[in-house]
Every structure is written in structure tokens, then in C-alpha cells.
Design an enzyme around this catalytic site. Structure first.
Site, short mmCIF file in Angstrom:
data_model
loop_
_atom_site.label_atom_id
_atom_site.label_comp_id
_atom_site.label_asym_id
_atom_site.label_seq_id
_atom_site.Cartn_x
_atom_site.Cartn_y
_atom_site.Cartn_z
N SER A 8 -3.70 -15.94 5.39
CA SER A 8 -3.95 -15.81 6.83
C SER A 8 -5.10 -16.73 7.23
O SER A 8 -6.23 -16.57 6.75
CB SER A 8 -4.30 -14.37 7.17
OG SER A 8 -4.83 -14.33 8.48
N HIS A 31 0.09 -17.83 7.41
CA HIS A 31 0.15 -16.72 8.36
C HIS A 31 -0.82 -17.02 9.51
O HIS A 31 -2.02 -17.20 9.29
CB HIS A 31 -0.23 -15.44 7.62
CG HIS A 31 -0.14 -14.20 8.44
ND1 HIS A 31 1.04 -13.51 8.66
CD2 HIS A 31 -1.10 -13.49 9.08
CE1 HIS A 31 0.80 -12.44 9.39
NE2 HIS A 31 -0.48 -12.40 9.68
N ASP A 33 -2.39 -15.69 12.95
CA ASP A 33 -2.61 -14.49 13.75
C ASP A 33 -2.93 -14.86 15.20
O ASP A 33 -3.99 -15.42 15.49
CB ASP A 33 -3.76 -13.68 13.17
CG ASP A 33 -3.37 -13.00 11.87
OD1 ASP A 33 -2.40 -12.23 11.89
OD2 ASP A 33 -4.03 -13.26 10.85
N MET A 35 -3.83 -13.50 18.78
CA MET A 35 -4.37 -12.28 19.44
C MET A 35 -4.77 -12.62 20.87
O MET A 35 -5.33 -13.68 21.12
CB MET A 35 -5.60 -11.78 18.68
CG MET A 35 -5.37 -11.54 17.20
SD MET A 35 -6.81 -10.81 16.45
CE MET A 35 -6.36 -10.85 14.71
N HIS A 64 2.16 -14.27 13.61
CA HIS A 64 2.05 -12.82 13.84
C HIS A 64 1.44 -12.61 15.22
O HIS A 64 0.25 -12.84 15.41
CB HIS A 64 1.16 -12.22 12.72
CG HIS A 64 0.88 -10.77 12.88
ND1 HIS A 64 -0.12 -10.13 12.17
CD2 HIS A 64 1.46 -9.80 13.64
CE1 HIS A 64 -0.16 -8.85 12.50
NE2 HIS A 64 0.78 -8.63 13.39
N MET A 66 -0.01 -10.63 17.96
CA MET A 66 -0.64 -9.36 18.35
C MET A 66 -0.99 -9.49 19.83
O MET A 66 -2.16 -9.63 20.22
CB MET A 66 -1.88 -9.11 17.48
CG MET A 66 -1.51 -8.66 16.07
SD MET A 66 -2.85 -8.90 14.91
CE MET A 66 -2.60 -10.63 14.53
N MET A 135 1.73 -2.99 8.92
CA MET A 135 0.28 -3.23 8.95
C MET A 135 -0.41 -2.21 8.04
O MET A 135 -0.17 -1.01 8.16
CB MET A 135 -0.26 -3.09 10.38
CG MET A 135 0.17 -4.18 11.35
SD MET A 135 -0.28 -5.86 10.84
CE MET A 135 -2.07 -5.75 10.70
N ASP A 173 0.25 -6.55 5.56
CA ASP A 173 -0.82 -7.36 6.14
C ASP A 173 -2.02 -6.47 6.41
O ASP A 173 -1.93 -5.50 7.17
CB ASP A 173 -0.29 -7.98 7.45
CG ASP A 173 -1.30 -8.88 8.15
OD1 ASP A 173 -2.36 -9.18 7.55
OD2 ASP A 173 -1.02 -9.28 9.29
C1 DX5 Z 1 -5.36 -8.49 11.11
C2 DX5 Z 1 -4.46 -9.67 10.85
C3 DX5 Z 1 -4.42 -10.06 9.43
C4 DX5 Z 1 -5.75 -10.48 8.84
C5 DX5 Z 1 -5.77 -10.01 7.44
O1 DX5 Z 1 -5.07 -7.93 12.34
O2 DX5 Z 1 -3.15 -9.40 11.26
O3 DX5 Z 1 -3.44 -11.06 9.20
O4 DX5 Z 1 -5.98 -11.85 8.85
O5 DX5 Z 1 -7.02 -10.26 6.90
P1 DX5 Z 1 -7.46 -9.62 5.52
O6 DX5 Z 1 -6.48 -10.08 4.47
O7 DX5 Z 1 -8.83 -10.14 5.31
O8 DX5 Z 1 -7.42 -8.12 5.69
ZN ZN Z 2 -1.59 -10.84 10.60
#
Ligand code: DX5
Ligand code: ZN
Length: 228
Positions: A8, A31, A33, A35, A64, A66, A135, A173
Site C-alpha cells: 500500500s 495498492h 488508497d 480517501m 481502494h 474509501m 478490512m 487490508d
Molecule cells: C487503511 C488502508 C490500508 C492501509 C494499510 O484504511 O486501506 O490500505 O494502507 O496500512 P497498514 O498495512 O500499515 O495497516
Molecule cells: Zn486499502
């Protein structure tokens, strides 16, 4: 299917994303993220950054989302170059229509469940998906502690995949690391997102290889993988 490791980039240096993608060459996917500061209390990046990153790396992008209103935004991430797009079922107005649209545009369609969202109401939707994301932390931040209480949900989801004979990938994740990845694999996950465990390591590429080896050893011993 062999275990897949998706670093990620949330834990990477955002000013050097192309280099950070190179640092994990050999990973199955990157990956990404996304947000929006509404669906989760954090803000990261959007379509233009995904577009640039897709041009800068040969590693396929696993986005991903969010975000609120994925029905409106998810297709744009396919157009930006993502090979897999995950939306949250809690945010989607019409998850089946959205999954079909993502697939029709040429990407893998994936749906995510927050920790408090059960899998059972979505059993009939699973054939519409290429991947299901469970999650294992509350979404929003990297570096949180893995939620062991999600292991039964991973197990039940794997049972549904087997029951229906689906080619569905099961991604975890949040808090996935050398000390938790074996539990996830044993429970039935086959795609592992790792942020801090990869980018916090001295050698991120080596961390990816080590995580994959651990996941594969645990999978080989797991009852769900021996059944077929
Ligand atoms: C959190 C993200 C993850 C995050 C995971 O909301 O969706 O992808 O980057 O990070 P780690 O592996 O450090 O928990
Ligand atoms: Zn993620």
C-alpha cells in the site's frame, strides 16, 4: 492461486511515488488508497495522481476507494488506468450495477466491507465480483493494529467462495505483517495488502518476498486450500 502481495503506497513517500513503486517491483499489485475525508476521516489522492502513477509503473494498480458516492467516481479510476477498482458496499447506492460497470470498462471489480459489515447479506452478489476485500482495521489510516476478530468473517467468506465454486479473490487490508499474515492465509485470504510492513522495512522488495513466502507456507497447510 498463489498468494499475492499488494504493497500500500499509503505508507510510501507521496513526493516520490514513481521511485516508491520501483522499490517494490516484483509485487503483484500496487495498492492505492483513495480517501475523500468524508467516507473516512483522512484525505489522500484522486484521479490525476492515479493517472500519472499508472504511466510511471508497470505494476498493475489496485485502487481502494474509501469515498462517498463510488457509483459516480469509480469508473473514472478505470479510465485513469487502474486494473482493479474496489468500492465500499457501505457507500455504494447500486453495488451490482457498479460492479458490472467496472467490469464492462475492463477492470476487475471488487467490493470492500468495513469491520462491522457482515458478509452474509451479500452472498448472492459474489458472482458479480472479482475480489472481496475484508478490512482488518477501521479504514482511514495505515499502521493500525490488526483486528483478530475479523478472522471468523474471513473463514466464512472463504466457505462461501468454495460453496459456490467461485474464482473470487479474497483480500485482507489493515495491520497485515509478518506477525499476522499467516493467520489471514490460514483463515482463507489469498491477496494481502501491506503498507507499513513493506514501506517501513529497510528493504521493501525483500519484505514483499518474505511476506509472500510466509503466506504461501501458511496456505499450503490450510484446510481450505487442501480441499481442492
Ligand atoms: C487503511 C488502508 C490500508 C492501509 C494499510 O484504511 O486501506 O490500505 O494502507 O496500512 P497498514 O498495512 O500499515 O495497516
Ligand atoms: Zn486499502
Amino acid at each position: 492461486m498463489a498468494a499475492q502481495i499488494n504493497p500500500s503506497i499509503l505508507s510510501a513517500d507521496f513526493a516520490r511515488l514513481a521511485d516508491e513503486a520501483k522499490a517494490v517491483e516484483g509485487a503483484d499489485w500496487l495498492h492505492v488508497d483513495v480517501m475523500d475525508n468524508h467516507f473516512v476521516p483522512n484525505l489522500t489522492l484522486g484521479v490525476p495522481v492515479v493517472e500519472s502513477l499508472a504511466r510511471a509503473t508497470g505494476t498493475p494498480l489496485d485502487c481502494h476507494l474509501m469515498i462517498e458516492n463510488p457509483d459516480r467516481w469509480a469508473p473514472q479510476y478505470v479510465e485513469a488506468g487502474a486494473s482493479s477498482v474496489t468500492f465500499h458496499v457501505e457507500a455504494a447506492a447500486a453495488p451490482v450495477r457498479l460492479a458490472r460497470e467496472i467490469r464492462a470498462k475492463g477492470a476487475r471489480a471488487s467490493m470492500a466491507l468495513k469491520p462491522a459489515t457482515p458478509i452474509e447479506p451479500y452472498e448472492d452478489l459474489l458472482p458479480e465480483l472479482d475480489m472481496l476485500l475484508i478490512m482488518t482495521v477501521e479504514p482511514g489510516f495505515g499502521g493500525q493494529a490488526f483486528l483478530d476478530i475479523m478472522l471468523p468473517k474471513i473463514r466464512r467468506t472463504r466457505e462461501l467462495i468454495t460453496k459456490h465454486g467461485l474464482e473470487l479473490w479474497l483480500q485482507v487490508d489493515g495491520g497485515v505483517s509478518a506477525s499476522t499474515i499467516e493467520r489471514c492465509a490460514e483463515a482463507g485470504a489469498d491477496v494481502f495488502v501491506a503498507g507499513s510492513a513493506v514501506y517501513g522495512a529497510e528493504d521493501p522488495a525483500q519484505a514483499v518476498r518474505a511476506l509472500r513466502a510466509q503466506a504461501e507456507t501458511a496456505t499450503a497447510k490450510a484446510s481450505w486450500a487442501c480441499d481442492h
